[in-house]
Design a protein around this motif. Sequence first.
Motif, PDB file in Angstrom:
ATOM      1  N   ASN A 126       0.846  -1.198   0.000  1.00 52.32           N
ATOM      2  CA  ASN A 126       0.000   0.000   0.000  1.00 52.32           C
ATOM      3  C   ASN A 126       0.870   1.232   0.000  1.00 52.32           C
ATOM      4  O   ASN A 126       1.280   1.717   1.046  1.00 52.32           O
ATOM      5  CB  ASN A 126      -0.855   0.046   1.267  1.00 52.32           C
ATOM      6  CG  ASN A 126      -1.914  -1.037   1.291  1.00 52.32           C
ATOM      7  OD1 ASN A 126      -2.328  -1.503   0.230  1.00 52.32           O
ATOM      8  ND2 ASN A 126      -2.345  -1.403   2.482  1.00 52.32           N
ATOM      9  N   VAL A 127       1.192   1.746  -1.161  1.00 55.07           N
ATOM     10  CA  VAL A 127       2.074   2.903  -1.235  1.00 55.07           C
ATOM     11  C   VAL A 127       1.328   4.054  -1.899  1.00 55.07           C
ATOM     12  O   VAL A 127       0.716   3.879  -2.945  1.00 55.07           O
ATOM     13  CB  VAL A 127       3.362   2.584  -2.013  1.00 55.07           C
ATOM     14  CG1 VAL A 127       4.289   3.790  -2.032  1.00 55.07           C
ATOM     15  CG2 VAL A 127       4.064   1.379  -1.400  1.00 55.07           C
ATOM     16  N   VAL A 128       1.342   5.205  -1.261  1.00 51.84           N
ATOM     17  CA  VAL A 128       0.723   6.395  -1.814  1.00 51.84           C
ATOM     18  C   VAL A 128       1.835   7.417  -2.027  1.00 51.84           C
ATOM     19  O   VAL A 128       2.605   7.690  -1.105  1.00 51.84           O
ATOM     20  CB  VAL A 128      -0.326   6.982  -0.847  1.00 51.84           C
ATOM     21  CG1 VAL A 128      -1.077   8.120  -1.524  1.00 51.84           C
ATOM     22  CG2 VAL A 128      -1.302   5.899  -0.384  1.00 51.84           C
TER      23      VAL A 128
ATOM     24  N   LYS B 166       1.274  -2.821   5.377  1.00 48.38           N
ATOM     25  CA  LYS B 166       1.670  -1.527   5.936  1.00 48.38           C
ATOM     26  C   LYS B 166       1.454  -0.433   4.895  1.00 48.38           C
ATOM     27  O   LYS B 166       1.718  -0.623   3.705  1.00 48.38           O
ATOM     28  CB  LYS B 166       3.150  -1.593   6.331  1.00 48.38           C
ATOM     29  CG  LYS B 166       3.652  -0.349   7.049  1.00 48.38           C
ATOM     30  CD  LYS B 166       4.944  -0.667   7.796  1.00 48.38           C
ATOM     31  CE  LYS B 166       5.508   0.547   8.508  1.00 48.38           C
ATOM     32  NZ  LYS B 166       6.641   0.176   9.383  1.00 48.38           N
ATOM     33  N   LEU B 167       0.985   0.703   5.375  1.00 50.01           N
ATOM     34  CA  LEU B 167       0.740   1.829   4.479  1.00 50.01           C
ATOM     35  C   LEU B 167       1.989   2.707   4.414  1.00 50.01           C
ATOM     36  O   LEU B 167       2.566   3.056   5.447  1.00 50.01           O
ATOM     37  CB  LEU B 167      -0.449   2.638   5.007  1.00 50.01           C
ATOM     38  CG  LEU B 167      -0.854   3.884   4.228  1.00 50.01           C
ATOM     39  CD1 LEU B 167      -1.256   3.540   2.801  1.00 50.01           C
ATOM     40  CD2 LEU B 167      -2.008   4.584   4.945  1.00 50.01           C
ATOM     41  N   VAL B 168       2.406   3.041   3.199  1.00 47.57           N
ATOM     42  CA  VAL B 168       3.590   3.883   3.008  1.00 47.57           C
ATOM     43  C   VAL B 168       3.174   5.148   2.272  1.00 47.57           C
ATOM     44  O   VAL B 168       2.488   5.070   1.251  1.00 47.57           O
ATOM     45  CB  VAL B 168       4.668   3.152   2.173  1.00 47.57           C
ATOM     46  CG1 VAL B 168       5.917   4.021   2.042  1.00 47.57           C
ATOM     47  CG2 VAL B 168       4.998   1.809   2.792  1.00 47.57           C
ATOM     48  N   VAL B 169       3.557   6.297   2.800  1.00 44.79           N
ATOM     49  CA  VAL B 169       3.291   7.557   2.127  1.00 44.79           C
ATOM     50  C   VAL B 169       4.629   8.235   1.833  1.00 44.79           C
ATOM     51  O   VAL B 169       5.423   8.473   2.741  1.00 44.79           O
ATOM     52  CB  VAL B 169       2.411   8.485   2.982  1.00 44.79           C
ATOM     53  CG1 VAL B 169       2.230   9.826   2.270  1.00 44.79           C
ATOM     54  CG2 VAL B 169       1.056   7.842   3.258  1.00 44.79           C
ATOM     55  N   LEU B 170       4.872   8.481   0.560  1.00 43.55           N
ATOM     56  CA  LEU B 170       6.064   9.222   0.142  1.00 43.55           C
ATOM     57  C   LEU B 170       5.631  10.594  -0.334  1.00 43.55           C
ATOM     58  O   LEU B 170       4.694  10.711  -1.117  1.00 43.55           O
ATOM     59  CB  LEU B 170       6.776   8.504  -1.010  1.00 43.55           C
ATOM     60  CG  LEU B 170       7.099   7.021  -0.831  1.00 43.55           C
ATOM     61  CD1 LEU B 170       7.840   6.498  -2.066  1.00 43.55           C
ATOM     62  CD2 LEU B 170       7.925   6.807   0.429  1.00 43.55           C
TER      63      LEU B 170
END
Lengths: 364, 364
Positions: free
Chosen positions: B300-302, B318-322
């Motif tokens: 889950n990458v945003v 796991k949620l990843v925010v870049l």
Amino acid sequence: MRKNDFVIIMAGGIGSRFWPMSRSSYPKQFHDILGTGKSMIRMTYERFLEYIPRENILIVTHRRYRDLVKTQLPEVQDSEILLEPVGRNTAPCIAYASFKIRQRNPQANVLVAGSDYLILNTEKFRKDVELGLDEASKEPVIITLGIPPTRPDTGYGYIQFHEPEEGDNPPYFQVKTFTEKPDLEMAKTFLNSGDFLWNSGMFIFSLPTILSAFEAYMPDLYDIFEGIHRRLDTDEEAAAIEDAYSRCRNDSIDTGVMEKAQSENIYVIPASFDWSDLGTWGSVYEHVDQDYLGNAVSGNVVVYDSTSNLVRMADQGKLVVLNGLNDFIVVDTGDVLLICKKENEQGIKGVVADVRKRFGEDWV
Amino acid sequence: MRKNDFVIIMAGGIGSRFWPMSRSSYPKQFHDILGTGKSMIRMTYERFLEYIPRENILIVTHRRYRDLVKTQLPEVQDSEILLEPVGRNTAPCIAYASFKIRQRNPQANVLVAGSDYLILNTEKFRKDVELGLDEASKEPVIITLGIPPTRPDTGYGYIQFHEPEEGDNPPYFQVKTFTEKPDLEMAKTFLNSGDFLWNSGMFIFSLPTILSAFEAYMPDLYDIFEGIHRRLDTDEEAAAIEDAYSRCRNDSIDTGVMEKAQSENIYVIPASFDWSDLGTWGSVYEHVDQDYLGNAVSGNVVVYDSTSNLVRMADQGKLVVLNGLNDFIVVDTGDVLLICKKENEQGIKGVVADVRKRFGEDWV
């Protein structure tokens, strides 16, 4: 101890700019954002415990945070926790607490404060607060604590004050105008003029003064609470408040009272203490220890060719290696990893909105 | 099925340039580095299973990886797993496997391959391998598979071959020189000359040929294994190998055999397949799916304002925010978080050494 003095600590916010650490289930004020070993609300509470009787310190928060308050502030009695069924901004919150205090002490002096500020020089803070409380007990004034601005920040409200007469050197000033978050040009003008202060969101008044102000400027709100006040401190309080809040508009004390009353009895004390609302990760970064490369880290962090980063790890045992990373915020809560360029941090609120839409409430 | 053909899969490496995903307890070849759903060694094994009899495919690895091999390659029998007590580079590994194969088939043809390469066009790969095995069965030659270079990479060995006679168009060439990792200027010269290939580390030979070569060029090594060969395939094999390895030097097949034998019977087949040794995260990035912003992510990458990143999460939930991140490698294994600028990836080996020193073996 100042038996006539009360404090209302507002602790219902979400702190979404501190996502992913601050979550709607566990917001900013309950976190040890600064890495001091104490949560923000704990630090706030202890700051007042030194000179305000414990039973005079009320916590107003959303009802879902009741257990968090009781865990982090075990001294607090149930009667000192005011539970809102829904957030309706500061005006209903202060009205609720004011009517509660009236039941106990109709002549009380009251300080309203947030639960998630950083305040350095607590002795100076205490002096400013006591000055305000003393004045409020003598005059029908509402006094705000204003922060001398250090930069043209567009995230704050600004308070313009009347310059004192030549030769006069009063400890506080009459307020001329309130201006919510100005644009950058205006903020620069405010900063340079020297007669503007940041609005800290802390207010001081006597109970008769604030109730008169509500009655005059927010009569609907006043009537709602006047209508239910006999059910406060009874088994019916929760139902009465549920009913009252369902009829309250979303109003801030600033727009509802301060801006309307400003030409009359609104004063500002320029703060002698250092303050930050810690509104963003960037402001936290400014206030925590940094190593010689400007990295502010907690836990096992190894850096190469990396400067000016803020790293916050929920798992202090986790090993973090940064290589070639500069000016970033890195927050790892276990279920979420945020890697955000510091200059983009204003976008975090938007990130939260997107995440809510795409992944659901559990993530925000 | 080619009953006379054997494959030696070398699977003892650590892959420290893939730290923190690749760990000494769970190295690169056992990970699904490319996100295909299969580990590297599984892909390698299946590639050969199509045309090499299963019992002719031997895995040579460190004994601590025995269980990983058995879990990931459940078809493999114990007799097909060769366990090294300690890594001593490729020459002892190939000698051990060659003496094991001699017990079963002294006329075998053998391909030696790594366990962690990417090979596209498996049909072309098979044709090149079969060509090599056929030639090796007829002539006393050692044949390497050489990769047509696409850039002046300084991380590979280079093989120079003799230009064929005018009008000749042979499928393989006699080798002129081996050059280990050249500097950039030399690598550019090699690339431009057109008669250099990258050394893939894959070799083909008949058993009599390689044993003669060991005897001629590495007589100490030959004698060690000749001295213990009667104990292979007995209860004493592990003890015999422990003893043998304690006396082996750390030698590669390249320097020990190929470079010494080069003027005589060393040949190279220019590979018709696409190959990568996936030696670094950067080379993985080149070979996995990227979105339109050049981000190659799993889970889950945003992303906001972020391009050309490689993200690998052990926890796919796991949620990843870049936000504002460009050209980085982000690897989160749960206990370690690495955030490394792509251009700094050569530094990862040094990071691993530092981490070993500061935090201990558990982390590397």
